[in-house]
Scaffold this motif. Structure first.
Motif, PDB file in Angstrom:
ATOM      1  N   ASN A 318     132.425 -12.587   8.539  1.00 36.50           N
ATOM      2  CA  ASN A 318     133.177 -12.304   7.314  1.00 36.50           C
ATOM      3  C   ASN A 318     132.342 -11.669   6.212  1.00 36.50           C
ATOM      4  OD1 ASN A 318     135.681 -13.402   8.283  1.00 36.50           O
ATOM      5  ND2 ASN A 318     134.845 -15.456   7.982  1.00 36.50           N
ATOM      6  N   SER A 319     131.129 -11.233   6.539  1.00 38.13           N
ATOM      7  CA  SER A 319     130.231 -10.654   5.537  1.00 38.13           C
ATOM      8  C   SER A 319     129.840  -9.237   5.936  1.00 38.13           C
ATOM      9  CB  SER A 319     128.965 -11.508   5.399  1.00 38.13           C
ATOM     10  OG  SER A 319     129.276 -12.832   5.035  1.00 38.13           O
ATOM     11  N   PRO A 320     129.400  -8.426   4.972  1.00 33.93           N
ATOM     12  CA  PRO A 320     128.865  -7.107   5.312  1.00 33.93           C
ATOM     13  C   PRO A 320     127.629  -7.253   6.192  1.00 33.93           C
ATOM     14  CG  PRO A 320     129.291  -7.286   2.949  1.00 33.93           C
ATOM     15  CD  PRO A 320     129.426  -8.656   3.515  1.00 33.93           C
ATOM     16  N   ARG A 321     127.390  -6.279   7.044  1.00 36.25           N
ATOM     17  CA  ARG A 321     126.210  -6.333   7.906  1.00 36.25           C
ATOM     18  C   ARG A 321     124.917  -6.260   7.103  1.00 36.25           C
ATOM     19  NH1 ARG A 321     127.052  -2.712  13.416  1.00 36.25           N
ATOM     20  NH2 ARG A 321     128.842  -3.904  14.249  1.00 36.25           N
ATOM     21  N   MET A 322     124.911  -5.431   6.089  1.00 39.25           N
ATOM     22  CA  MET A 322     123.681  -5.212   5.331  1.00 39.25           C
ATOM     23  C   MET A 322     123.133  -6.519   4.779  1.00 39.25           C
ATOM     24  SD  MET A 322     121.448  -3.048   4.227  1.00 39.25           S
ATOM     25  CE  MET A 322     122.266  -1.509   4.598  1.00 39.25           C
ATOM     26  N   GLY A 323     121.936  -6.891   5.185  1.00 37.95           N
ATOM     27  CA  GLY A 323     121.271  -8.073   4.649  1.00 37.95           C
ATOM     28  C   GLY A 323     121.851  -9.393   5.118  1.00 37.95           C
ATOM     29  N   ILE A 324     122.574  -9.420   6.257  1.00 37.12           N
ATOM     30  CA  ILE A 324     123.234 -10.656   6.670  1.00 37.12           C
ATOM     31  C   ILE A 324     122.234 -11.736   7.062  1.00 37.12           C
ATOM     32  CG2 ILE A 324     123.527  -9.867   9.059  1.00 37.12           C
ATOM     33  CD1 ILE A 324     125.811 -12.238   6.984  1.00 37.12           C
ATOM     34  N   ALA A 325     121.095 -11.367   7.662  1.00 38.40           N
ATOM     35  CA  ALA A 325     120.098 -12.391   8.010  1.00 38.40           C
ATOM     36  C   ALA A 325     119.560 -13.051   6.745  1.00 38.40           C
ATOM     37  CB  ALA A 325     118.964 -11.772   8.820  1.00 38.40           C
ATOM     38  N   LYS A 326     119.290 -12.242   5.732  1.00 36.61           N
ATOM     39  CA  LYS A 326     118.827 -12.785   4.454  1.00 36.61           C
ATOM     40  C   LYS A 326     119.897 -13.672   3.824  1.00 36.61           C
ATOM     41  CE  LYS A 326     118.348  -9.774   1.152  1.00 36.61           C
ATOM     42  NZ  LYS A 326     117.727  -8.670   0.372  1.00 36.61           N
ATOM     43  N   ARG A 327     121.165 -13.278   3.966  1.00 40.96           N
ATOM     44  CA  ARG A 327     122.244 -14.080   3.391  1.00 40.96           C
ATOM     45  C   ARG A 327     122.323 -15.442   4.073  1.00 40.96           C
ATOM     46  NH1 ARG A 327     125.826 -10.512   4.039  1.00 40.96           N
ATOM     47  NH2 ARG A 327     125.361  -9.481   2.075  1.00 40.96           N
ATOM     48  N   LEU A 328     122.127 -15.492   5.385  1.00 46.14           N
ATOM     49  CA  LEU A 328     122.112 -16.773   6.094  1.00 46.14           C
ATOM     50  C   LEU A 328     120.987 -17.672   5.582  1.00 46.14           C
ATOM     51  CD1 LEU A 328     122.823 -15.553   9.730  1.00 46.14           C
ATOM     52  CD2 LEU A 328     124.146 -17.328   8.556  1.00 46.14           C
ATOM     53  N   VAL A 329     119.813 -17.087   5.381  1.00 45.88           N
ATOM     54  CA  VAL A 329     118.685 -17.860   4.860  1.00 45.88           C
ATOM     55  C   VAL A 329     118.999 -18.396   3.468  1.00 45.88           C
ATOM     56  CG1 VAL A 329     116.294 -17.704   4.068  1.00 45.88           C
ATOM     57  CG2 VAL A 329     116.954 -16.668   6.246  1.00 45.88           C
ATOM     58  N   GLN A 330     119.526 -17.544   2.609  1.00 41.91           N
ATOM     59  CA  GLN A 330     119.821 -17.969   1.238  1.00 41.91           C
ATOM     60  C   GLN A 330     120.892 -19.052   1.198  1.00 41.91           C
ATOM     61  OE1 GLN A 330     120.680 -14.045  -0.272  1.00 41.91           O
ATOM     62  NE2 GLN A 330     118.635 -13.798  -1.153  1.00 41.91           N
ATOM     63  N   LYS A 331     121.897 -18.933   2.063  1.00 44.04           N
ATOM     64  CA  LYS A 331     122.927 -19.975   2.135  1.00 44.04           C
ATOM     65  C   LYS A 331     122.327 -21.301   2.593  1.00 44.04           C
ATOM     66  CE  LYS A 331     127.002 -17.963   1.234  1.00 44.04           C
ATOM     67  NZ  LYS A 331     128.015 -18.486   0.284  1.00 44.04           N
ATOM     68  N   ALA A 332     121.397 -21.235   3.539  1.00 45.39           N
ATOM     69  CA  ALA A 332     120.732 -22.450   3.997  1.00 45.39           C
ATOM     70  C   ALA A 332     119.963 -23.099   2.855  1.00 45.39           C
ATOM     71  CB  ALA A 332     119.799 -22.125   5.163  1.00 45.39           C
ATOM     72  N   LEU A 333     119.261 -22.293   2.076  1.00 44.30           N
ATOM     73  CA  LEU A 333     118.487 -22.831   0.951  1.00 44.30           C
ATOM     74  C   LEU A 333     119.394 -23.432  -0.117  1.00 44.30           C
ATOM     75  CD1 LEU A 333     115.757 -20.058   0.588  1.00 44.30           C
ATOM     76  CD2 LEU A 333     115.554 -22.288   1.703  1.00 44.30           C
ATOM     77  N   LYS A 334     120.544 -22.832  -0.331  1.00 43.96           N
ATOM     78  CA  LYS A 334     121.483 -23.402  -1.299  1.00 43.96           C
ATOM     79  C   LYS A 334     122.008 -24.754  -0.820  1.00 43.96           C
ATOM     80  CE  LYS A 334     122.838 -18.994  -3.341  1.00 43.96           C
ATOM     81  NZ  LYS A 334     123.887 -17.959  -3.515  1.00 43.96           N
ATOM     82  N   LYS A 335     122.198 -24.879   0.495  1.00 42.91           N
ATOM     83  CA  LYS A 335     122.603 -26.173   1.041  1.00 42.91           C
ATOM     84  C   LYS A 335     121.508 -27.216   0.834  1.00 42.91           C
ATOM     85  CE  LYS A 335     125.876 -24.755   4.631  1.00 42.91           C
ATOM     86  NZ  LYS A 335     126.382 -25.112   5.950  1.00 42.91           N
ATOM     87  N   VAL A 336     120.247 -26.796   1.017  1.00 44.26           N
ATOM     88  CA  VAL A 336     119.118 -27.704   0.784  1.00 44.26           C
ATOM     89  C   VAL A 336     119.109 -28.155  -0.669  1.00 44.26           C
ATOM     90  CG1 VAL A 336     116.603 -27.869   0.702  1.00 44.26           C
ATOM     91  CG2 VAL A 336     117.710 -26.714   2.630  1.00 44.26           C
ATOM     92  N   ALA A 337     119.275 -27.216  -1.584  1.00 43.92           N
ATOM     93  CA  ALA A 337     119.253 -27.548  -3.013  1.00 43.92           C
ATOM     94  C   ALA A 337     120.343 -28.554  -3.367  1.00 43.92           C
ATOM     95  CB  ALA A 337     119.400 -26.268  -3.845  1.00 43.92           C
ATOM     96  N   ARG A 338     121.546 -28.350  -2.835  1.00 42.91           N
ATOM     97  CA  ARG A 338     122.643 -29.277  -3.127  1.00 42.91           C
ATOM     98  C   ARG A 338     122.336 -30.664  -2.567  1.00 42.91           C
ATOM     99  NH1 ARG A 338     125.951 -24.764  -1.876  1.00 42.91           N
ATOM    100  NH2 ARG A 338     126.336 -25.562   0.236  1.00 42.91           N
ATOM    101  N   ARG A 339     121.803 -30.709  -1.363  1.00 43.83           N
ATOM    102  CA  ARG A 339     121.502 -31.999  -0.735  1.00 43.83           C
ATOM    103  C   ARG A 339     120.428 -32.757  -1.503  1.00 43.83           C
ATOM    104  NH1 ARG A 339     119.577 -30.359   3.794  1.00 43.83           N
ATOM    105  NH2 ARG A 339     117.424 -30.980   3.484  1.00 43.83           N
ATOM    106  N   MET A 340     119.472 -32.016  -2.076  1.00 44.40           N
ATOM    107  CA  MET A 340     118.372 -32.639  -2.798  1.00 44.40           C
ATOM    108  C   MET A 340     118.651 -32.779  -4.296  1.00 44.40           C
ATOM    109  SD  MET A 340     116.425 -33.155  -0.244  1.00 44.40           S
ATOM    110  CE  MET A 340     114.972 -33.792  -1.092  1.00 44.40           C
ATOM    111  N   ASN A 341     119.898 -32.458  -4.711  1.00 41.76           N
ATOM    112  CA  ASN A 341     120.282 -32.518  -6.128  1.00 41.76           C
ATOM    113  C   ASN A 341     119.372 -31.663  -6.998  1.00 41.76           C
ATOM    114  OD1 ASN A 341     122.488 -34.362  -5.790  1.00 41.76           O
ATOM    115  ND2 ASN A 341     120.984 -36.015  -5.553  1.00 41.76           N
ATOM    116  N   LEU A 342     119.060 -30.490  -6.493  1.00 37.41           N
ATOM    117  CA  LEU A 342     118.250 -29.524  -7.225  1.00 37.41           C
ATOM    118  C   LEU A 342     119.081 -28.302  -7.562  1.00 37.41           C
ATOM    119  CD1 LEU A 342     114.961 -29.423  -5.086  1.00 37.41           C
ATOM    120  CD2 LEU A 342     115.185 -30.405  -7.369  1.00 37.41           C
ATOM    121  N   LYS A 343     118.696 -27.620  -8.635  1.00 34.17           N
ATOM    122  CA  LYS A 343     119.269 -26.299  -8.888  1.00 34.17           C
ATOM    123  C   LYS A 343     118.614 -25.318  -7.923  1.00 34.17           C
ATOM    124  CE  LYS A 343     120.231 -26.987 -13.805  1.00 34.17           C
ATOM    125  NZ  LYS A 343     119.947 -26.508 -15.193  1.00 34.17           N
ATOM    126  N   TYR A 344     119.389 -24.355  -7.472  1.00 34.35           N
ATOM    127  CA  TYR A 344     118.861 -23.365  -6.527  1.00 34.35           C
ATOM    128  C   TYR A 344     117.647 -22.651  -7.114  1.00 34.35           C
ATOM    129  CZ  TYR A 344     118.784 -19.256  -3.456  1.00 34.35           C
ATOM    130  OH  TYR A 344     118.418 -18.264  -2.586  1.00 34.35           O
TER     131      TYR A 344
END
Length: 406
Positions: A318-344
């Protein structure tokens, strides 16, 4: 020096110090990687590649071409010295992906990155074909080479016997996909269902003691070892030490002599092991690609700790191809931040090494499959290049030696 280790000499040895160096010696890590041919530095086709200014530990190549479509590649460093190594090799009729998740240090993963693909090329050239056996033998030769390196350097750097790496390999050879895996990295394919919905299918078997199937396998192969599996901090570990049951390296878990060696007290066993605790036997599968197969995701467990297969496939679809690997990484980091009660933004500012408390190194390669290219006459020549994760240079791929291979 120890039994079961073959002394095969590798045709592509680099200086021993590249692998025998330990973490405290690796401050010049980047310089050791830039010894590649960098005449084609940067892009092979106008692609976007950089260490991001707002993410100094993030490296990506947003979109590149391969013979059957395009690919996106991203790596995020968490450890003080990055232990994930990775590569994409582009050939005229083939694409190779390697994700090597090191543990105990980066040396084994580096060794795989330097040698596995070259072994694969040589074996395929000798046999004039590609097969599961060629891939298995390439992995076996890489294991033999690293264990030989351990035997040569153990007295100088004993800790090298406790360094290993998971190994995930994907090879698209014309219209056939080969996948081989050791450890707990993962390959997932996104395909369209009859109702035109994207469906995730995991292609790899994870060799991790958290899975009941793997624990049963270990108990079956070590019936006389009551300590083959131990619970440590709420996690099943093999001998109470390691979660993955298959790897390249980890020599002290494969050699009875090294397991009892007192050179590294943190790792040696009080009682001898009767047989190797870990193996380097990969799980291999073959798949003829179908028109409904849309893309492949190859990633270290640093990504899969935060994504289900379905979540990752939906995001890519559901995302543009351009930069999709980077987008997956960034989404993972945002999940980490939420789990650790941190701001991204606060998580992004955590320094390497310290951030290992929050997440692992993350490597992601997304390979898009444009099936109309399989039998089409290309109006342009696909550059045969080698791209290494976390290195902003690329050089010619050794795939060109296989041009005449059937």
């Amino acid at each position: 020096m120890f039994s079961g280790v073959k002394k095969n000499a590798s045709a592509c040895w680099r200086p021993v110090r590249r692998y025998a160096r330990m973490n405290k010696d690796t401050n010049d890590d980047d310089s050791t990687h830039h010894d590649r041919n960098d005449e084609n530095s940067g892009s092979n086709s106008g692609a976007r590649t950089s260490f991001s200014s707002d993410h100094p530990l993030l490296w990506s190549r947003d979109l590149e071409k391969h013979f059957l479509g395009e690919f996106s590649f991203a790596v995020y460093q968490a450890n003080d010295v990055i232990e994930d190594q990775s590569q994409v090799e582009i050939g005229r009729n083939a694409t190779f992906v390697g994700v090597y998740d090191g543990h105990g240090g980066p040396e084994a993963a580096r060794f795989i990155s330097d040698h596995l693909f070259l072994h694969l090329i040589k074996l395929a050239q000798d046999r004039r074909t590609m097969s599961e056996d060629v891939i298995r033998n390439a992995l076996s030769a890489t294991e033999d080479g690293f264990l030989t390196l351990v035997s040569r350097t153990f007295k100088i750097k004993p800790k090298i016997a406790a360094i290993g790496s998971c190994c995930l390999v994907g090879l698209i050879w014309r219209g056939t996909l080969y996948v081989a895996n050791l450890g707990d990295s993962r390959a997932v394919i996104g395909s369209l269902s009859r109702s035109n919905k994207i469906v995730a299918e995991q292609l790899t078997k994870e060799h991790n003691a958290c899975r009941e199937e793997i624990r049963e396998e270990l108990r079956s192969t070590h019936p006389d070892d009551s300590t083959i599996l131990l619970m440590r901090q709420g996690v099943w570990r093999i001998k109470g030490i390691i979660q993955v049951s298959r790897s390249i390296g980890d020599a002290y878990l494969k050699s009875p002599e090294l397991a009892m060696d007192h050179s590294f007290p943190r790792f040696h066993f009080n009682e001898p092991i009767r047989r190797p605790v870990l193996t380097a036997e990969p799980s291999v599968c073959t798949r003829v690609l179908k028109p409904t197969d849309q893309f492949l995701i190859f990633a270290s467990d640093g990504l899969w700790e935060h994504f289900t297969n379905e979540e990752a496939v939906e995001l890519v679809h559901n995302s543009p191809r351009m930069g999709i690997a980077k987008r997956l990484v960034q989404k993972a980091l945002k999940k980490v931040a939420r789990r650790m009660n941190l701001k991204y933004e606060d998580l992004k500012n955590v320094k390497k090494g310290e951030r290992r408390k929050y997440h692992d190194d993350i490597t992601v390669v997304v390979i898009f499959l444009d099936h109309d290219l399989l039998n089409a006459e290309h109006s342009f020549e696909i550059p045969q290049v080698s791209v290494q994760g976390f290195v902003d240079t690329c050089g010619p791929s050794k795939f060109n030696v296989l041009q005449q291979t059937t």
